[in-house]
Scaffold this active site. Structure first.
Site, PDB file in Angstrom:
ATOM      1  N   LYS A 245       3.554   4.158 -10.342  1.00 29.29           N
ATOM      2  CA  LYS A 245       3.688   4.402  -8.906  1.00 29.29           C
ATOM      3  C   LYS A 245       2.337   4.877  -8.396  1.00 29.29           C
ATOM      4  O   LYS A 245       1.864   5.949  -8.749  1.00 29.29           O
ATOM      5  CB  LYS A 245       4.769   5.452  -8.631  1.00 29.29           C
ATOM      6  CG  LYS A 245       4.999   5.644  -7.138  1.00 29.29           C
ATOM      7  CD  LYS A 245       6.171   6.563  -6.879  1.00 29.29           C
ATOM      8  CE  LYS A 245       6.596   6.541  -5.422  1.00 29.29           C
ATOM      9  NZ  LYS A 245       5.521   6.761  -4.473  1.00 29.29           N
ATOM     10  N   ARG A 250       0.808   1.434   1.404  1.00 35.24           N
ATOM     11  CA  ARG A 250       1.632   0.244   1.226  1.00 35.24           C
ATOM     12  C   ARG A 250       1.096  -0.839   2.156  1.00 35.24           C
ATOM     13  O   ARG A 250       0.898  -0.606   3.346  1.00 35.24           O
ATOM     14  CB  ARG A 250       3.091   0.556   1.587  1.00 35.24           C
ATOM     15  CG  ARG A 250       4.050  -0.631   1.595  1.00 35.24           C
ATOM     16  CD  ARG A 250       4.775  -0.708   0.283  1.00 35.24           C
ATOM     17  NE  ARG A 250       5.849  -1.690   0.265  1.00 35.24           N
ATOM     18  CZ  ARG A 250       7.141  -1.390   0.154  1.00 35.24           C
ATOM     19  NH1 ARG A 250       7.530  -0.124   0.127  1.00 35.24           N
ATOM     20  NH2 ARG A 250       8.056  -2.339   0.061  1.00 35.24           N
ATOM     21  N   ARG A 265       3.580   0.283   6.020  1.00 40.33           N
ATOM     22  CA  ARG A 265       5.006   0.513   5.793  1.00 40.33           C
ATOM     23  C   ARG A 265       5.785   0.636   7.099  1.00 40.33           C
ATOM     24  O   ARG A 265       6.930   0.233   7.183  1.00 40.33           O
ATOM     25  CB  ARG A 265       5.112   1.786   4.961  1.00 40.33           C
ATOM     26  CG  ARG A 265       6.485   2.252   4.752  1.00 40.33           C
ATOM     27  CD  ARG A 265       6.437   3.233   3.636  1.00 40.33           C
ATOM     28  NE  ARG A 265       7.573   4.114   3.677  1.00 40.33           N
ATOM     29  CZ  ARG A 265       7.942   4.879   2.655  1.00 40.33           C
ATOM     30  NH1 ARG A 265       7.239   4.865   1.557  1.00 40.33           N
ATOM     31  NH2 ARG A 265       8.981   5.631   2.753  1.00 40.33           N
ATOM     32  N   PHE A 335       2.433  -5.754  -6.112  1.00 44.18           N
ATOM     33  CA  PHE A 335       3.672  -5.586  -6.883  1.00 44.18           C
ATOM     34  C   PHE A 335       4.840  -6.455  -6.427  1.00 44.18           C
ATOM     35  O   PHE A 335       5.875  -6.464  -7.066  1.00 44.18           O
ATOM     36  CB  PHE A 335       4.091  -4.112  -6.977  1.00 44.18           C
ATOM     37  CG  PHE A 335       4.232  -3.394  -5.658  1.00 44.18           C
ATOM     38  CD1 PHE A 335       5.272  -3.697  -4.796  1.00 44.18           C
ATOM     39  CD2 PHE A 335       3.325  -2.400  -5.302  1.00 44.18           C
ATOM     40  CE1 PHE A 335       5.416  -3.021  -3.593  1.00 44.18           C
ATOM     41  CE2 PHE A 335       3.465  -1.723  -4.092  1.00 44.18           C
ATOM     42  CZ  PHE A 335       4.515  -2.039  -3.232  1.00 44.18           C
ATOM     43  N   ARG A 410      16.969   0.635   1.374  1.00 48.88           N
ATOM     44  CA  ARG A 410      16.628   1.625   0.355  1.00 48.88           C
ATOM     45  C   ARG A 410      17.823   1.706  -0.579  1.00 48.88           C
ATOM     46  O   ARG A 410      18.911   2.117  -0.170  1.00 48.88           O
ATOM     47  CB  ARG A 410      16.374   2.987   0.997  1.00 48.88           C
ATOM     48  CG  ARG A 410      15.957   4.064  -0.003  1.00 48.88           C
ATOM     49  CD  ARG A 410      15.954   5.443   0.611  1.00 48.88           C
ATOM     50  NE  ARG A 410      14.969   5.616   1.664  1.00 48.88           N
ATOM     51  CZ  ARG A 410      13.673   5.829   1.452  1.00 48.88           C
ATOM     52  NH1 ARG A 410      13.193   5.862   0.229  1.00 48.88           N
ATOM     53  NH2 ARG A 410      12.862   6.004   2.467  1.00 48.88           N
ATOM     54  N   LYS A 416      12.334   5.470  -7.899  1.00 52.08           N
ATOM     55  CA  LYS A 416      11.093   6.190  -8.168  1.00 52.08           C
ATOM     56  C   LYS A 416      11.382   7.450  -8.957  1.00 52.08           C
ATOM     57  O   LYS A 416      12.407   8.098  -8.760  1.00 52.08           O
ATOM     58  CB  LYS A 416      10.378   6.519  -6.859  1.00 52.08           C
ATOM     59  CG  LYS A 416      11.200   7.309  -5.877  1.00 52.08           C
ATOM     60  CD  LYS A 416      10.503   7.417  -4.526  1.00 52.08           C
ATOM     61  CE  LYS A 416      11.452   8.029  -3.508  1.00 52.08           C
ATOM     62  NZ  LYS A 416      10.957   8.016  -2.149  1.00 52.08           N
TER      63      LYS A 416
HETATM   64  P1  AMP Z   1       7.955   6.999  -1.552  1.00 46.93           P
HETATM   65  O1  AMP Z   1       6.902   6.843  -0.499  1.00 46.93           O
HETATM   66  O2  AMP Z   1       7.803   8.237  -2.364  1.00 46.93           O
HETATM   67  O3  AMP Z   1       9.344   6.791  -1.006  1.00 46.93           O
HETATM   68  O4  AMP Z   1       7.738   5.809  -2.573  1.00 46.93           O
HETATM   69  C1  AMP Z   1       7.794   4.484  -2.186  1.00 46.93           C
HETATM   70  C2  AMP Z   1       6.406   3.941  -2.009  1.00 46.93           C
HETATM   71  O5  AMP Z   1       5.694   3.905  -3.236  1.00 46.93           O
HETATM   72  C3  AMP Z   1       6.365   2.505  -1.558  1.00 46.93           C
HETATM   73  O6  AMP Z   1       6.526   2.389  -0.173  1.00 46.93           O
HETATM   74  C4  AMP Z   1       4.986   2.068  -2.002  1.00 46.93           C
HETATM   75  O7  AMP Z   1       4.059   2.322  -0.968  1.00 46.93           O
HETATM   76  C5  AMP Z   1       4.633   2.988  -3.137  1.00 46.93           C
HETATM   77  N1  AMP Z   1       4.446   2.336  -4.449  1.00 46.93           N
HETATM   78  C6  AMP Z   1       3.506   2.697  -5.335  1.00 46.93           C
HETATM   79  N2  AMP Z   1       3.562   1.971  -6.443  1.00 46.93           N
HETATM   80  C7  AMP Z   1       4.580   1.090  -6.281  1.00 46.93           C
HETATM   81  C8  AMP Z   1       5.148   0.070  -7.096  1.00 46.93           C
HETATM   82  N3  AMP Z   1       4.696  -0.196  -8.311  1.00 46.93           N
HETATM   83  N4  AMP Z   1       6.200  -0.629  -6.596  1.00 46.93           N
HETATM   84  C9  AMP Z   1       6.685  -0.371  -5.359  1.00 46.93           C
HETATM   85  N5  AMP Z   1       6.190   0.588  -4.558  1.00 46.93           N
HETATM   86  C10 AMP Z   1       5.142   1.319  -4.995  1.00 46.93           C
END
Ligand code: AMP
Length: 482
Positions: A245, A250, A265, A335, A410, A416
């Protein structure tokens, strides 16, 4: 639909904060609208002139609004200012000064004029915009002008979010929310509720199926749920793909030949900010048309190591862009793949999309594929996670192998696992209220609209302001606070 009639609906919407009531009013409004009005109606109720991904800046501030009001009403500056001080809203001032009887303009006509005002540019823009706005105000009643002025000033504040619009559309035709899934699917794919509403109104719900992923038209992004542990991931997904991650920006990238557009995003266009990624896509993506997603991160060209988010964040600005590209170059870790050369991949499973994505990325400096580990062993996942953390990353992403790309959703297709979930993270901030902002609009009567909050900087022995806080308080609390 006459604008005056539309305004009656807006007044009813303004009078309620109850979601169900709002939905019912919106449904009635959509039922009443014809196919030419419905897109403008959707945009205006959401304080826009188009889809969110194509923001239109009116370029109308309060000074210009006051000037236009002077021109439209023949009143002097002092009188307008005095009234504004009293009411705290130019819309209310307009209502007071303009005639009461309803006028004849239609929603489409008002929309067109607002668009004209917004898109006026070049020499003498301010004067032209003022004249156009004054001219429009003259053709409106007080009640109509009240809302028209609030739109460019961003003060409509009806609280009509996307879900209310989608639900309202369904109710307008079916008398219940049963059509929402088809409406929502279409919206997730094209990100344009005006377009969805127009097709829905003109051709019916089945016609929404023809809205498909299209290059140049941002798709609402898939999001991840969270897991507590590696075991949790295996329980939910079984055998799955584990990726790092990355903590950057994004990016959803739309490539049409040499034309490349990037969306964030929130579907804001970031193309001009990330010129190095644009260049990389042109060079490395071996497809004529494609939509792909990835995380853009700043890195050290000497070592190839990624920088933490605080460094990458420096790239998020609108000036000095060239210098930033040299100082903090970006690399895209790709990705996902949504579309390539005429084929929609969103209905394919993760593995197929990932394999195809890997196959169209040529070696190079700017774009790389996100590597993954396929496993159902929690211990192996834990090891991958620890390595990621030790390497300074945010955590890992687990992906269901056969999951489609679900626009706007979602769910547990993506999970994650972040460092901060393990154990308790305390990242609250102690803030000090150092001031307040005088209320406007609804809050004018309180004499307070937001708190100004600071944090203590020990080194400099100073309080630095960090945020305005304007939500979370009831009317009584605002009064108390004042
Ligand atoms: P969060 O912002 O904590 O909800 O995590 C989701 C975000 O992680 C996504 O919107 C992406 O911007 C980011 N992200 C980072 N690495 C990845 C990955 N390998 N696959 C998908 N999303 C990723």
């Amino acid at each position: 639909m006459r604008f005056a009639k539309f305004v009656d609906y807006l007044a009813r919407l303004e009078a309620t904060t109850k979601r169900l009531e709002m939905t019912a009013i919106v449904a009635e409004l959509f039922k009443d609208a014809n196919e030419d009005d419905i897109a403008p109606i959707v945009y205006i109720t959401q304080e826009r002139l188009g889809p969110a991904y194509e923001p239109i800046d009116f370029g109308i501030g309060e000074a210009l609004a006051a000037e236009a009001l002077m021109k439209a009403t023949g009143k002097g500056k002092d009188e307008i200012k005095k009234l504004y001080k009293l009411r705290g809203d130019y819309g209310d001032v307009a209502k007071e000064l303009l005639p009461a009887e309803a006028k004849k303009l239609t929603v489409a006509q008002v929309f067109e004029r607002l668009m004209q005002i917004a898109t006026t540019s070049g020499e003498g823009t301010v004067a032209t915009k003022t004249d156009l706005l004054a001219d429009l105000l003259k053709k409106l009643s007080g009640a109509e002008a009240r809302y028209v002025l609030r739109i460019p000033l961003g003060r409509l504040r009806l609280g009509i979010g996307d879900p209310t619009v989608m639900e309202g559309l369904s109710w307008s035709k079916a008398g219940d929310k049963s059509l929402r899934p088809q409406i929502e699917r279409a919206y997730n794919v094209c990100s344009d509720l005006g377009q969805v509403a127009r097709i829905f109104k003109a051709e019916g719900v089945d016609a929404l199926a023809k809205i498909q992923v299209k290059v140049g038209n941002p798709v609402r992004m898939a999001l991840a749920e969270r897991a507590k542990s590696s075991e949790d991931i295996v329980t939910r997904l079984g055998k799955c793909a584990i990726e790092h991650k990355f903590d950057g920006f994004r990016c959803q990238i739309h490539k049409q030949g040499d034309t490349v557009r990037i969306f964030s995003r929130n579907l804001e266009e970031t193309t001009t900010m990330f010129t190095d990624i644009v260049e990389g896509i042109r060079k490395q993506i071996q497809a004529k048309t494609a939509i792909l997603e990835g995380e853009a991160l700043s890195y050290d060209p000497e070592t190839g190591e990624f920088h933490p988010f605080q460094v990458t964040m420096q790239r998020k600005r609108k000036y000095d862009l060239e210098n930033m590209t040299v100082k903090f170059p970006l690399r895209l870790v790709a990705f996902d793949l949504l579309y390539v050369d005429g084929k929609d991949f969103t209905g394919e499973g993760y593995s197929k999309r990932h394999d195809k994505l890997a196959s169209i990325i040529a070696p190079g400096e700017r774009v790389q594929i996100s590597q993954h580990l396929v496993t159902q062993d929690a211990k192996e996942i834990e090891k991958f996670f620890m390595e990621a953390i030790t390497g300074g990353l945010e955590g890992i992403m687990a992906k269901r192998l056969d999951s489609k790309y679900q626009a706007g959703a979602r769910n547990f297709n993506w999970i994650k696992l972040k460092r901060s979930y393990q154990g308790h993270l305390s990242d609250t901030i102690d803030g000090v209220v150092v001031g307040f902002l005088r209320g406007r609009g609804q809050r004018a009567k309180f004499g307070i609209g937001a708190l100004l909050v600071a944090v203590y900087d020990q080194k400099q022995d100073k309080f630095g302001t960090i945020a305005k806080i304007g939500t979370g308080f009831s009317d009584e609390e605002w009064v108390q606070m004042r």
